[in-house]
Design an enzyme around this catalytic site. Structure first.
Site, mmCIF file in Angstrom:
data_model
loop_
_atom_site.group_PDB
_atom_site.id
_atom_site.type_symbol
_atom_site.label_atom_id
_atom_site.label_comp_id
_atom_site.label_asym_id
_atom_site.label_seq_id
_atom_site.Cartn_x
_atom_site.Cartn_y
_atom_site.Cartn_z
ATOM 1 N N GLY A 51 1.046 -0.642 -100.686
ATOM 2 C CA GLY A 51 1.137 -1.928 -101.396
ATOM 3 C C GLY A 51 0.225 -1.949 -102.609
ATOM 4 O O GLY A 51 -0.835 -1.312 -102.635
ATOM 5 N N GLY A 53 -0.300 -5.102 -104.445
ATOM 6 C CA GLY A 53 -0.572 -6.478 -104.853
ATOM 7 C C GLY A 53 -2.044 -6.666 -105.165
ATOM 8 O O GLY A 53 -2.748 -5.699 -105.479
ATOM 9 N N ALA A 55 -4.530 -7.286 -103.239
ATOM 10 C CA ALA A 55 -5.407 -6.549 -102.324
ATOM 11 C C ALA A 55 -5.282 -5.039 -102.552
ATOM 12 O O ALA A 55 -6.276 -4.354 -102.799
ATOM 13 C CB ALA A 55 -5.078 -6.918 -100.879
ATOM 14 N N SER A 295 4.858 -26.279 -108.384
ATOM 15 C CA SER A 295 3.415 -26.412 -108.188
ATOM 16 C C SER A 295 3.067 -27.719 -107.492
ATOM 17 O O SER A 295 3.623 -28.776 -107.755
ATOM 18 C CB SER A 295 2.689 -26.357 -109.521
ATOM 19 O OG SER A 295 1.342 -26.722 -109.330
ATOM 20 N N ARG A 341 -0.971 -29.890 -97.332
ATOM 21 C CA ARG A 341 0.370 -29.314 -97.300
ATOM 22 C C ARG A 341 1.093 -29.519 -95.974
ATOM 23 O O ARG A 341 2.249 -29.927 -95.947
ATOM 24 C CB ARG A 341 0.276 -27.806 -97.560
ATOM 25 C CG ARG A 341 -0.098 -27.485 -98.973
ATOM 26 C CD ARG A 341 -0.282 -25.993 -99.166
ATOM 27 N NE ARG A 341 -0.581 -25.722 -100.566
ATOM 28 C CZ ARG A 341 -0.816 -24.524 -101.060
ATOM 29 N NH1 ARG A 341 -0.792 -23.471 -100.278
ATOM 30 N NH2 ARG A 341 -1.073 -24.359 -102.341
ATOM 31 N N HIS A 412 5.953 -20.360 -97.088
ATOM 32 C CA HIS A 412 5.241 -19.955 -98.283
ATOM 33 C C HIS A 412 4.253 -18.821 -98.026
ATOM 34 O O HIS A 412 4.063 -17.944 -98.837
ATOM 35 C CB HIS A 412 4.501 -21.186 -98.798
ATOM 36 C CG HIS A 412 3.674 -20.948 -100.001
ATOM 37 N ND1 HIS A 412 4.198 -20.416 -101.153
ATOM 38 C CD2 HIS A 412 2.373 -21.165 -100.242
ATOM 39 C CE1 HIS A 412 3.232 -20.326 -102.050
ATOM 40 N NE2 HIS A 412 2.118 -20.750 -101.524
ATOM 41 N N GLU A 436 -2.917 -10.515 -97.445
ATOM 42 C CA GLU A 436 -2.119 -11.370 -96.556
ATOM 43 C C GLU A 436 -1.686 -10.624 -95.302
ATOM 44 O O GLU A 436 -1.353 -11.243 -94.282
ATOM 45 C CB GLU A 436 -0.882 -11.908 -97.316
ATOM 46 C CG GLU A 436 -0.158 -13.024 -96.572
ATOM 47 C CD GLU A 436 1.085 -13.551 -97.301
ATOM 48 O OE1 GLU A 436 1.246 -13.251 -98.495
ATOM 49 O OE2 GLU A 436 1.874 -14.265 -96.669
ATOM 50 N N LEU A 452 -5.469 -15.758 -103.406
ATOM 51 C CA LEU A 452 -5.842 -14.800 -104.449
ATOM 52 C C LEU A 452 -7.283 -14.350 -104.222
ATOM 53 O O LEU A 452 -7.630 -13.180 -104.370
ATOM 54 C CB LEU A 452 -5.698 -15.443 -105.827
ATOM 55 C CG LEU A 452 -4.328 -16.050 -106.130
ATOM 56 C CD1 LEU A 452 -4.267 -16.523 -107.581
ATOM 57 C CD2 LEU A 452 -3.224 -15.053 -105.883
#
Lengths: 646, 250, 211
Positions: A51, A53, A55, A295, A341, A412, A436, A452
């Protein structure tokens, strides 16, 4: 109540790596205790990273720079495309540039509380400490954060916190941070420290003497199966929200790397913790392939409502004020439209379940800007939300300046993931899991702008220390031929098996059906009855998959159907574990809401007496009951309390 | 909606490839372009035919993985929109739609509509970064950046690396991609020490990859889903001339 | 392209200004023509400066064309497989699409123009005439095709400059958002003035306003 018929109880598990002592000293202590690899030897140490991303990209860049021999893979055509790129909001850091009372301790406190007391204090404190270094690092890389006229960094408040600690780059913070990491990574590729393989997907783990020693990958262009061995393996392969088919994840996001590791003995932590984001564009039809996030900032000025009357099909403009139900403002007078949320999502689901939802299929609620436009003027609303309104119009064909937006919650983020200790090492020695993909820092609910932060903290700062310690402590020889051959054979067998079914149903049709089951029974609100039903449906669907799936083409070529089929096969196994986890956790906490565990007002009721633990699941074999290991959570600094947003 | 599609089918890099016609009868105007292709693929699988291979990932317009030249225009007819965000309501019922891959020597076709864009990674590897090893960074507020510079840098940094600029350019040039990165980093104070080496090295990598030269036609900006401005190509040229003829590159 | 283009633009403007002398009558025009050849005398011999200018010009044209051809070759190399569907242009402005074929037409015209006015091999009047007579002879109504060719070529020159001047500034990195509008206006003005200035001569001759 016991669900022992679904799982077996194993012994407790503990995080053995976090040092004792005051929480603010633990990371410093751990860094000092960590053994170092002699610089001259680093080149000889190989590290595989899956990966690219936030991380994985940051880890690859940092470990490459440190002098290790890094071998890195991503399934996309370039490391820059990892789904971190889609993160909109921002990144938290306890810089206290606003002088508004922020501190490392406050970020720590907010994160533990926001996670509904299901995260480790040691980990969260480390995350809060590192947050400030991340901003320094990213600024040095040239990340164009938003700035004020004085030239200093701008901050905003995000996700209901009372301090402004979120750093951002318009609505594209994830993109800018990822490009920073990607560029640093490409620099190491150019320097020859990182060997990069794009369009390669990890399909199995190579284990020797109980240690992770390599991976088997499939070249997605040629279909070739190849093995790579190393001294340590790092999974940075992201979350598994796509088990729901429709989510805000990228189409390719999958659980395969994690799941393959799980099948080899890596425990899976809290798989049922999923985050459902309240403000997404609703499903428009059967063709829908993914959901798009709008958003959260829209809730600052938009008012959420549905008609009071069930099945009211009038146009929104024709529904008079007194026939509208501004349900968030009604139920939560002090937070109103800005409730967290999970609460906003569940409330939307409830009104839709009552038959008051709007739009196609009745799965949507209005987010109305009429008042904001009247109060602030069209210009001001346009300046604040113009790009979001455009995006909405592009997707729905409706003009949100003239009629209210329709929104609905969507999956999400997944807080669960492979279980790791303080060193981010899984229960397989030598297998590290970051970002994640691990379960670690967010507990049962992640705060906005914290994903993030965690991805970069793991990759830039935590992993380089802890993986170094592992490499210094373990001088491993070459990997033997047998474990490599066995792993390759497993991969080839699985591909042959997928291709040989030659049934009559497409991979996507199975994925859709699985997603439907998960959303219905293991989504925003979970009941014992529904979960039990899912436990019947999922194994049946899995069985049907292996009898009826149709995978076109061959293994030795670019074959997107085959790629998907392998991922869906793993989702079909993961889904069952998620449901078992959700079923066994008979409490409501964070993103996991059990209908049986709510107070008289319908609010989530946590059960700290029985469930203050991390559920770490061990794979017992196909069609065997998984084994539950509990890691007890202790709270020395942030005393558990019930959340209230009334 | 009813549609007639003409899709480029090519078995592999060595196959010659050709346009193949497909008819679709029941497409929702609310479907995205890629969802329309999903429907086509489901129908092909049901008939036992090979589905069309195409690149896509985030489907929200930011990863840059989707491509497709639709009726002769990269990312299709809607301005400032990637293919994944393009919706079928932008087309007419009964319309014939041509779907082709990006065409450039530096982006060879892998299969059907999938191309290899690793040349972009090579350009970044040649200098599209600021050297800042982890842990060495000074306090973030040590270097203020004037807001106009930061904003401008952001506009350049918005590039999603999709390659539409190359696909649209009559010269097959990647100058917009290159100019965007050179400008983003060159506008930040942190990017100054490597500024002159960066532009020369990245331009060399661009030329080595087989991209064409820029003749300032402006097709790139018009096709760019992020609307990256041609201003950044001027900036690229300026920096390159200062670095070489101006002798700034030591 | 930008540098050689710049030299050529400068030359075109001077050339056009010189052409306009025709409106002052035959004597002025012929005198101007003679003056060009004696420029720099007596410091340098007859036709030295003009020859020097011609050399620079020739070099510029060759380099300009060479750049264009190599860019074109590079473009062909950069896209070996063409699109099947007609590629739509979305760039602003018509001028940008005329650069390549316009350049070729202009080049052909320049060859004819040299044969006509410099080497005098295709001029109806030929060697024995004054420059003024040659011009008048070229653009008589009976030679309408010469006039047409001239006008088409010059219009293309105008368009070439319309994009070329702006483009040159972009290539040299001198264009910025701040000066963009001014540059576009400048390019349009130069293109229009040069085209109109050149066209005024044959049109006036054809309609008998001059001669």
């Amino acid at each position: 109540m016991t669900y022992d018929s679904f799982y077996k109880s194993g012994g407790p598990i503990a995080d053995a790596k976090a040092p004792a002592g005051p929480v603010e000293d633990r990371w410093t202590t751990r860094k000092f205790q960590a053994k170092l690899v002699n610089p001259a030897n680093k080149r000889k140490k190989k590290i595989i990273i899956i990966g690219t991303g936030l991380a994985g990209g940051s880890a690859g860049a940092t470990l490459g720079e440190a002098g290790y021999h890094v071998i890195q893979f991503c399934f996309q055509d370039s490391p820059r495309r990892a789904h971190s790129i889609a993160a909109q909001g921002g990144i938290n850091a306890a810089k206290n540039y606003r002088n508004d009372g922020d501190s490392v301790h406050r970020l720590f406190y907010d994160t533990v509380k926001g996670g509904d007391f299901r995260a480790r204090e040691s980990n969260v404190h480390r995350l809060a400490e590192i947050s400030t270094q991340i901003i320094d690092q990213c600024v040095a890389q040239g990340v164009p954060f938003a700035r004020e006229y004085g030239g200093l960094l701008d901050n905003r408040s995000f996700g209901g916190t009372q301090v402004s600690r979120t750093f951002y780059a318009r609505g594209q913070t994830g993109q800018q941070l990822l490009l920073g990491a990607y560029q640093a990574l490409m620099r190491q590729v150019d320097a020859g420290n990182v060997e990069l393989h794009a369009r390669h997907e990890m399909l199995d783990l190579i284990i020797e003497d109980g240690r992770a020693r390599g991976v088997v990958v499939r070249d997605l262009i040629s279909g070739e199966i190849t093995s790579y061995t190393a001294d340590a393996v790092v999974l940075a392969s992201g979350g598994y929200g796509n088990v729901y088919f429709l989510s805000t994840n990228a189409m390719g996001s999958n659980v395969t790397a994690s799941w393959r590791a799980h099948r080899h003995g890596a425990y899976f932590g809290n798989p049922c913790y999923t985050q459902i984001h309240p403000t997404c564009i609703p499903v428009s039809g059967d063709h829908q392939s993914k959901l798009t996030l709008m958003s959260e900032s829209l809730r600052n000025d938009g008012r959420v409502w549905v008609p009071k009357q069930r099945g009211d099909t009038r146009k929104p403009a024709d529904i008079p004020e007194d026939e509208r139900d501004y349900y968030l403002e009604r139920i939560y007078p002090s937070f109103g439209n800005l409730v967290p949320r999970d609460i906003a999502s569940r409330a939307a689901k409830n009104v839709c379940d009552e038959g008051r939802g709007v739009g196609p299929g009745g799965l949507g609620v209005y987010l109305d800007f009429a008042d904001a436009i009247e109060r602030l003027g069209l210009k001001a609303v346009e300046a604040k939300y113009g790009n979001l309104f455009e995006m909405y119009e592009r997707i729905t064909g409706e003009n949100p300046y003239e009629m209210p937006m329709r929104i609905y919650p969507a999956v999400h983020y997944t807080m669960g993931g492979l279980w790791v200790d303080y060193d981010l090492e899984s229960t397989i020695p030598g297998l590290f899991v970051i970002g994640e993909a691990n379960f670690s820092d967010h507990g049962a609910n992640r705060l906005g702008a914290s994903a993030l932060m965690q991805g970069l903290a793991d990759g830039y700062f935590v992993l380089p220390t802890t993986v170094g310690n592992y490499l210094a402590e373990n001088n491993l020889g070459e990997v033997g031929e047998q474990p490599v051959a066995e792993a390759e054979q497993r991969v080839k067998d699985q591909i042959d098996r997928l291709l040989s079914v030659d049934g009559d149903r497409s991979v996507d049709s199975f994925h859709r059906e699985l997603g439907h089951i998960m959303w219905e029974y293991c989504g925003m609100e979970r009941t014992e009855e529904g979960l039990r039903k899912a436990l019947d449906l999922i194994p049946a669907l899995r069985k049907e998959f292996w009898e009826r799936v149709k995978v076109t083409g061959k293994g030795e070529e670019l074959n997107q159907q085959l790629e998907k089929a392998g991922r869906v096969a793993d989702f079909l196994e993961l889904a069952e574990l998620m449901v078992i986890d959700a079923l066994h956790r008979a409490e409501s906490c964070g993103g996991h809401f059990r209908a049986e565990s709510q107070d008289e007002d319908g609010e989530a009721k946590r059960d700290d007496v029985n469930f203050a633990y991390v559920a770490a699941w061990e794979w017992a074999g196909e069609d065997k009951q998984p084994v539950l290991h509990k890691e007890a959570l202790e709270f020395e600094y942030v005393k558990p309390s019930q959340r209230s947003y009334k | 909606m009813k549609l007639k599609l003409r899709v480029w089918r090519q078995n592999g890099p060595k196959d010659k490839g050709k346009m193949v016609e497909y008819k679709l009868d029941d497409i929702s105007p609310d479907a995205s372009f890629l969802e329309m292709l999903d429907v086509l693929n489901e129908e092909l699988i049901a008939k036992g035919e090979e589905p069309v291979a195409f690149d896509h990932d985030c489907r929200e317009g930011i990863c840059g993985m989707c491509s497709l030249v639709i009726n002769g225009t990269p990312h299709g007819p809607e301005k400032m929109t990637t293919t994944c965000q393009l919706h079928m309501r932008k087309f007419k019922d009964g319309e014939t739609i041509d779907v082709e891959p990006w065409r450039a020597k530096a982006f060879p076709v892998v299969k059907d509509l999938v191309v290899d864009r690793s040349a972009f990674d090579d350009i970044i590897a040649a200098g599209g970064y600021i050297t800042a090893p982890t842990g060495t960074a000074p306090e973030a507020h040590a270097t203020p950046v004037p807001k106009p510079d930061a904003d401008k840098a952001f506009e350049a940094a918005e590039c999603i690396g999709c390659g539409a600029c190359v696909a649209a350019c009559p010269n097959g040039s990647a100058s917009l991609f290159l100019g965007a990165k050179v400008s983003h980093l060159g506008l930040m104070p942190q990017g100054q020490p490597e500024r002159w080496d960066r532009v020369v090295n990245m331009l060399e990598a661009h030329d080595d990859a087989g991209f064409g030269g820029c003749t300032n036609t402006g097709e790139c900006t018009a096709a760019c889903p992020k609307g990256i401005s041609q201003d950044f190509i001027s900036r690229l040229n300026s920096d390159y001339l200062k670095a070489t003829a101006g002798g700034k590159k030591k | 392209m930008a540098v050689t283009g710049g030299v050529l633009v400068l030359y075109l403007v001077l050339h056009m200004v010189g052409n306009l002398k025709i409106f002052y009558g035959a004597e002025d025009f012929n005198h101007y023509s003679h003056w060009l050849r004696t420029l720099g005398e007596p410091a340098v011999p007859y036709r030295t400066v003009l020859t020097a200018i011609e050399v620079v010009l020739a070099l510029s044209i060759v380099l300009h064309m060479w750049s264009a051809i190599s860019l074109g070759k590079r473009a062909a190399h950069a896209r070996p497989v063409k699109y099947k569907s007609k590629k739509k242009s979305h760039a602003q402005g018509y001028a940008v699409h005329t650069m390549r074929y316009g350049g070729i037409v202009i080049a052909l015209y320049v060859i004819w123009h040299l044969l006509d006015m410099t080497f005098l091999v295709v001029n109806p009047k030929g060697r024995d005439a004054t420059p003024y007579e040659r011009v008048i002879a070229d653009f008589q109504p009976s030679h309408w095709y010469i006039t047409l060719f001239y006008i088409v070529a010059v219009l293309l020159v105008g368009l070439h400059l319309r994009h070329g001047v702006w483009s040159a500034m972009q290539t040299l990195g001198l264009r910025s958002p701040r000066n963009d509008r001014a540059l576009r206006a400048l390019a349009a003005t130069i293109g229009a003035v040069v085209a109109l200035g050149f066209i005024s001569v044959p049109v006036s001759v054809t309609f008998g306003w001059v001669g």
